[in-house]
Design a protein around this motif. Sequence first.
Motif, mmCIF file in Angstrom:
data_model
loop_
_atom_site.group_PDB
_atom_site.id
_atom_site.type_symbol
_atom_site.label_atom_id
_atom_site.label_comp_id
_atom_site.label_asym_id
_atom_site.label_seq_id
_atom_site.Cartn_x
_atom_site.Cartn_y
_atom_site.Cartn_z
ATOM 1 N N LEU A 69 52.142 26.622 37.387
ATOM 2 C CA LEU A 69 50.910 27.175 37.966
ATOM 3 C C LEU A 69 50.040 27.770 36.859
ATOM 4 N N PRO A 70 49.518 26.953 35.956
ATOM 5 C CA PRO A 70 48.798 27.492 34.801
ATOM 6 C C PRO A 70 47.507 28.213 35.161
ATOM 7 N N GLU A 71 46.920 27.930 36.308
ATOM 8 C CA GLU A 71 45.653 28.550 36.673
ATOM 9 C C GLU A 71 45.822 29.677 37.686
ATOM 10 N N ALA A 72 47.032 30.040 37.991
ATOM 11 C CA ALA A 72 47.266 31.069 39.019
ATOM 12 C C ALA A 72 46.807 32.437 38.539
ATOM 13 N N ILE A 73 46.408 33.260 39.510
ATOM 14 C CA ILE A 73 46.017 34.646 39.231
ATOM 15 C C ILE A 73 47.180 35.545 39.620
ATOM 16 N N GLY A 74 47.729 36.237 38.653
ATOM 17 C CA GLY A 74 48.876 37.089 38.907
ATOM 18 C C GLY A 74 48.493 38.506 39.289
ATOM 19 N N ALA A 75 49.446 39.231 39.843
ATOM 20 C CA ALA A 75 49.226 40.626 40.218
ATOM 21 C C ALA A 75 49.323 41.515 38.988
ATOM 22 N N THR A 76 48.563 42.578 39.004
ATOM 23 C CA THR A 76 48.641 43.564 37.926
ATOM 24 C C THR A 76 49.821 44.491 38.174
ATOM 25 N N TYR A 85 55.464 37.580 41.179
ATOM 26 C CA TYR A 85 54.099 38.016 41.499
ATOM 27 C C TYR A 85 53.260 38.320 40.256
ATOM 28 N N ARG A 86 53.887 38.462 39.128
ATOM 29 C CA ARG A 86 53.084 38.550 37.895
ATOM 30 C C ARG A 86 52.404 37.217 37.595
ATOM 31 N N VAL A 87 53.008 36.132 38.096
ATOM 32 C CA VAL A 87 52.409 34.808 37.891
ATOM 33 C C VAL A 87 51.345 34.520 38.948
ATOM 34 N N THR A 88 51.651 34.794 40.211
ATOM 35 C CA THR A 88 50.690 34.550 41.288
ATOM 36 C C THR A 88 50.845 35.614 42.362
ATOM 37 N N ARG A 89 49.700 36.151 42.770
ATOM 38 C CA ARG A 89 49.754 37.138 43.862
ATOM 39 C C ARG A 89 49.533 36.477 45.222
ATOM 40 N N ALA A 90 49.283 35.154 45.197
ATOM 41 C CA ALA A 90 49.281 34.320 46.411
ATOM 42 C C ALA A 90 48.223 34.721 47.431
#
Length: 456
Positions: free
Chosen positions: A158-165, A188-193
């Motif tokens: 998931l290279p374009e995913a937005i992760g959670a802070t 969730y650091r990788v994607t916050r979904a």
Amino acid sequence: MSSIHEFTTWEPLLRLLHAQHTERLAAPGGHVSGQISRGGWSVPLRRKPRTPGRASLIEDMQDEYDAVERVRTALADSGLTGISFVTEVSPAGRAVLHLLEPGPAVEPGIGGPHPGSVLLVEDAVAEPWRRLPDPVDGVLPDPAADPAVLERTLRERLPEAIGATEEEIAATEERLGLALPEELRALYRVTRARWEDWDGDHDRAEQVYDAVGCELLPLDRLHVADASSRPCGWRFAAMEAVVTPPDAAVQGVVGSPGWIVFGDSGGGDRLAVDLTPGPRGHTGQIILLSHEENIGADLLAASLTDLVLHGESGEEGGRRRREQPAVAHVNASGVRSVRAAAHPELEVLSIGVWEGEPVSLAPVVGLPRLRTLSAYPGTLADPLEIAKLTGLEYLRLGPEDWRVLLDAGAVPRSLLAAGIEVQGDRHPLPVADLADELLALRDRPRITRTTVESGL
């Protein structure tokens, strides 16, 4: 008066019922009954035959649908979730309509006008819903669990995913009241979904599903699957038992403060990280809570890393076992006698359809854990033997057996809830009277009744 209690609200439905059941209503004691709720209805109306080759449509039952919708609209306006009705119509066309509102102490019935279980103690829940996981010594995370490998793999997928802070993760931990396991934090650091992060792109959502192996919940929808997250009526909940065999990977509880739900199977089943595993499980293993089960869970993977790298393991080591000795079904095709069911660990005894003579409860008197008895009408030789079962929390009997107990003042004081087993086309009003008698024993709110009448 609420519109739900107005005759005009019900008149279209009563006309349909009268047209289809004229002879039945004209007979002495003739009546027609049903139940309507916001989510559905059960009324005795015959529908037109379905056209072969296509599904049923509203148009096939338009008159019924319109009449019922009139009632359901009134239900919503009145704030009620459901109502039962009984109608009697004289040969001259005078209709008497009895409306029954279950109230806070009566669970809705299933598919008919009769009341469900009556709650004799406010807010009481069945024993399995009060159980917490047992402490288990020596359980550890699976050796292959690796948050770093997990995070690296997901970033590659998931290279374009937005992760959670870290702040968002910390806020979730504060909301849940527990620290997230490292694998879940890595996920969730990788994607916050969040759907808004995908700009409505279903392909990106599908990529997350493929990468993780489930429909991933957004971080703000993570929740703990404790027992309260799995509500169940007493009729079914009282028949369950928590069983965790020594070789179980997952504890057979309803829910746990250590089951953190993070995903969905796509079919309504929940995926959770399990921090309270069974004796043969691993801390952090992934389990599935089936939407078709009231209790227990299945093991899917030894860890979140295992799920992402290898998919589901296909093992079914977690769901509880239904066999004796905790739960026994005595009937024509099950356990053959009450004596055969008697065991010190027996919690639930169900006596169903029986071809032989009525049975005695003597073999189970004094059993320390027996808390539920359900007996099909006519199966008990002496209902008064129930008074000797001092630990009962739930009792389900036919109206005649309840009558024996009530007349003798022998309804067990230990009961938290009770059910009335109704067979055949019994008039709902006497059954409601019986339910009210049980509620009166504990000064609980009765069934609300309203009678209206008019000419059709």
